[in-house]
Design an enzyme around this catalytic site. Structure first.
Site, PDB file in Angstrom:
ATOM      1  N   HIS A   1       0.844  -1.203   0.000  1.00 14.27           N
ATOM      2  CA  HIS A   1       0.000   0.000   0.000  1.00 14.27           C
ATOM      3  C   HIS A   1       0.878   1.251   0.000  1.00 14.27           C
ATOM      4  CE1 HIS A   1      -3.462   2.506   0.658  1.00 14.27           C
ATOM      5  NE2 HIS A   1      -2.874   3.056   1.707  1.00 14.27           N
TER       6      HIS A   1
ATOM      7  N   ASP B   1       0.920   5.224  -0.221  1.00 14.23           N
ATOM      8  CA  ASP B   1       0.188   6.495  -0.178  1.00 14.23           C
ATOM      9  C   ASP B   1       0.932   7.559  -0.977  1.00 14.23           C
ATOM     10  OD1 ASP B   1      -1.953   5.852   1.749  1.00 14.23           O
ATOM     11  OD2 ASP B   1      -0.281   5.545   3.132  1.00 14.23           O
TER      12      ASP B   1
ATOM     13  N   ASP C   1      -7.952   1.421   1.973  1.00 14.39           N
ATOM     14  CA  ASP C   1      -7.637   2.398   3.024  1.00 14.39           C
ATOM     15  C   ASP C   1      -8.559   3.609   3.126  1.00 14.39           C
ATOM     16  OD1 ASP C   1      -6.150   3.043   5.244  1.00 14.39           O
ATOM     17  OD2 ASP C   1      -4.608   4.135   4.141  1.00 14.39           O
TER      18      ASP C   1
END
Ligand SMILES: [Zn+2]
Length: 781
Positions: A8, A10, A122
């Protein structure tokens, strides 16, 4: 059992997107590409095209070819394929689509693939608008994760964590979208193999979670049997929550696999477990590395197609991950940047349209090539900067301060670039001999930015006599004629405004304030009624003329206590401390109670306090000022519009009414502007504006999802106060049989209707501490 490895990433949170890329993401992508290209049994999924395009730009030809191969043969699946994994609460559907197009267009051009499955592990709550957009983009499946723990528990009990997400307004099944909701607390390894994090965490090389006190170990010949059976037990328990025996187990966490050893250890450990389980038929299980779409295909195949899944309608707000920790704070956090995002959306669209109209006209001139070559990249960059900010730590206001500044600078730069494109394009469209010279300023902008976190300064128009008139170009990017009041800052209070047909039109000049009571003598606010055709330009001419009637000058009164106000307008006020108390609609002479007040929430004193994500108030809001407080009130009246300004602590509250029907839709409502500054006297406080009406709305109210659809809301008194706040991306309303009160907003904010007849919105929040969701700081900008 499908093991789906992921990482993941960001695009901005603790670090800026560029810093993350340099220090982590480029290595992660290098490792994944290298590992997958030597072993065709390994799989991976990737979601953020912002990062993949950065990687592509710097990758060696060899690695580029490897990437193409592993994408083409299905080892690396691109999921969603958006520029970012967008927030779903504060975002507007225009920008959601924009960021999806930006990512998918890059993907189609570069790798020649189109994603089939959505991946949103998320974002802090989920919207059916996303399901609808993905459906219309031909997606087959989507996955969501952050949903209230009680909702997850209920759906797990019903074996309905996989469902067809149905739009509330489409009871046919045409827009149904197959959706998988992950059952547990998080998308990290401890919460994805099964219900027991203490067992799940043992299999991740990096997962030395002190809270579970069980360090991971390498899988060897001596421990593989025990480890495989323990893990299989977790898989069995997890699969009981679903209708099918096909099981999805994702394998990753934030920014994992930046070291090759971590990635290869992880693959090796799982390969040993997979091999053990598959070679022992008595275990009655089959396990493999897979991609998200492979899982969905197998699951749907097993149950005989997605039509055998239950249908579900509605949204998944407001998210809570534990106890009474509701994530309703981020609906409001960093409201200035939330507003700037909306400004960029409109400017970008305006610039795209005008650029497209101007290009054919200038194309054949000698400047045509440079017009396109120089300005088009700015449009692309604006789309990408807008796309970047849709990230679930961007528009949400949940990134660290220096990252917020980075987003802010990118938004501001693209607003300025969009203005530049509009300016040059308008000039070309208005000229008989079109030309493009980037060195000459042909049209000045209406406003100039001083910094990424400051409102822009309006350009002051220097007025001279009729012999030297000033021309102002207005642009309407909407696809219908637009009538409304335009505001400009000029150097004289006596102004003549003329249309292209040489008609002098009604105008008004209002004071600009040098302090609380002193008007400036060198600049004034000019307001006039304008009509601009659909996707069109209108040129107005203006000059100073000291013989214009005094009636064009607004009159000013200071009151305290104030008196009645507003004879010419469609609505009537009663004033108490300058605040709205009632509205009379002129059309039917109906007087309605409508009080507007400000209130302050305080963060609770307990261990867990409000922060960027969470709203944890100590109790109901207190009045912002005591009843006895007498603020300075300015009343400004004129033929075009009238305003009341109330100078309160932390907020300059302005209400305007436009006269008659000439102002188009602007005449239909009250215009409220709050200039909010909570930097002093508001530590650990949140400022709310509350409307109290006589409408019998009960426990019901309505708020929009992504400016696209309306979601009915019910206020539950048994739930904590913060659970009853919802995102308000563009509007909210309450209603009964007779009336409806609609609040429309320039930026996304959190809203609630805590009592019948009430509608309130949080304007800003100042929180001095972190709320333990990772950002590691308060919200103090
Ligand atoms: Zn994230």
């Amino acid at each position: 059992v499908f093991i789906v490895p992921h990482s993941h990433n960001d695009p901005g949170w603790i670090k800026t997107v560029e810093k993350y890329f340099l220090e982590q993401t480029q290595h992660i992508l290098n490792n994944v590409v290298d590992a997958l290209s030597v072993d065709p049994t390994k799989k991976f999924i990737w979601a953020e095209m912002s990062y993949l395009s950065m990687w592509w730009d710097g990758a060696s030809p060899d690695r580029k070819q490897k990437l193409k191969t592993i994408v083409k043969n299905g080892q690396l699946e691109i999921v969603t394929g958006g520029w970012v994994m967008n927030d779903e609460a504060n975002t507007h559907y225009f920008a959601m689509i924009d960021q999806l197009i930006e990512g998918m267009e890059w993907l189609k051009h570069t790798l020649g693939v189109t994603p089939r499955s959505g991946w949103a592990i998320d974002p802090f709550g989920h919207t059916p608008t996303m399901a609808y957009i993905l459906k219309l983009m031909n997606f087959d499946n989507m996955l969501i994760q952050r949903v209230h723990y009680s909702v997850k528990k209920y759906l797990a009990k019903e074996k309905s964590l996989e469902f067809r997400w149905r739009q509330t307004w489409d009871q046919s099944s045409h827009t149904d979208m197959t959706c998988h909701m992950m059952p547990f607390y998080s998308y990290d390894v401890p919460h994805t193999c099964g219900p027991d994090p203490k067992i799940c965490c043992q299999i991740a090389r990096w997962q030395i979670q002190l809270s579970w006190k069980v360090p991971p170990v390498a899988i060897t010949d001596s421990n593989v049997e025990v480890k495989a059976k323990t893990l299989l037990d977790q898989y069995r328990k997890k699969s009981k929550l679903f209708k099918s025996d096909t099981l999805l187990v994702i394998l990753g966490d934030d920014f994992r696999y930046s070291a090759m050893k971590e990635l290869s250890d992880q693959y090796t450990n799982y390969a040993r477990i997979i091999s053990y389980i598959n070679s022992h038929p008595q275990l009655n299980a089959h396990m493999q590395f897979g991609t998200l779409s492979e899982y969905f295909d197998a699951m749907k195949n097993e149950i005989g197609g997605a039509t055998n899944l239950p249908a579900l309608s509605g949204d998944f707000f407001t998210y809570a991950d534990r106890e009474d920790h509701y994530w309703s704070g981020y609906y409001t956090s960093r409201p200035y940047h939330k507003m700037q995002e909306r400004v960029l959306e409109s400017h970008l669209r305006g610039a795209e349209l005008l650029f497209a109209l101007a290009l054919p006209k200038v194309k054949w001139s000698q400047d045509g090539e440079s017009f396109s070559r120089e300005l088009y990249p700015l449009l692309v960059q604006a789309r990408r900067n807008l796309g970047l900010f849709q990230h679930h730590d961007g528009i949400t206001g949940t990134a660290k301060d220096h990252v917020v500044v980075d987003y802010g600078n990118k938004l501001m730069q693209s607003v300025m670039d969009s203005k530049k494109i509009m300016s040059f394009s308008a000039h070309i469209l208005l000229s008989e001999m079109p030309s493009y010279d980037p060195k000459t300023t042909v049209l000045n902008f209406d406003e100039v930015f001083q910094g990424q976190n400051q409102p822009p300064q309006p350009t002051v128009i220097k007025l001279e006599s009729e012999q030297r008139p000033v021309k102002v170009v207005l642009y309407n990017s909407l696809d219908y004629d637009r009538t409304g009041v335009v505001r400009l800052i000029v150097t004289s209070p006596s102004v003549v405004v003329m249309t292209e047909n040489r008609n002098v039109i009604p105008s008004q000049t209002n004071p600009i304030w040098s302090d609380q009571v002193e008007p400036r003598t060198d600049r004034f606010e000019l307001v006039f009624l304008s009509t601009v055709p659909a996707i069109g330009l209108a040129v107005y001419t203006m000059w100073e003329d000291n013989s214009v009637e005094d009636s064009t000058h607004a009159t000013v009164h200071f009151i305290n206590p104030p008196a009645g106000f507003g004879k010419r307008t469609r609505s009537k006020f009663q004033l108490d401390n300058g605040m709205l108390r009632a509205v009379t609609t002129v059309r039917d002479n109906m007087k309605t109670k409508l009080a507007l007040d400000f209130a302050m929430y305080s963060s609770r004193q307990a261990k867990d306090k409000s922060g960027a994500y969470l709203f944890l108030p100590s109790g109901p809001a207190e009045p912002h000022t005591p009843d006895t407080y007498r603020p300075l009130v300015r009343i400004i009246r004129g033929p075009v519009m009238s305003s009341v300004h109330v100078l309160l602590p932390n907020v300059l509250h302005k209400v305007s009414l436009y006269t008659g029907t000439g102002a188009g839709t602007q005449s239909l409502g009250l215009h409220v502007t709050n200039d909010v500054d909570v930097r002093t006297g508001a530590d650990n406080k949140e400022l709310a504006m509350r409307l109290t009406s006589g409408i019998s709305s009960g426990d019901k109210f309505f708020s929009d999802l992504n400016g696209f659809q309306i979601q009915p809301r019910t206020t539950y008194s048994k739930l904590p106060l913060q659970a009853n706040f919802y995102p308000m991306p563009t509007m909210a309303f309450i209603q009964d049989d007779k009336s409806r009160l609609t609040l429309m907003t320039a930026q996304p904010l959190g809203a609630a209707s805590l009592k019948s007849g009430e509608l309130e919105v949080i304007l800003d929040r100042r929180l001095m501490q972190d709320d333990n969701r990772g950002v590691g700081q308060g919200v103090k900008d």
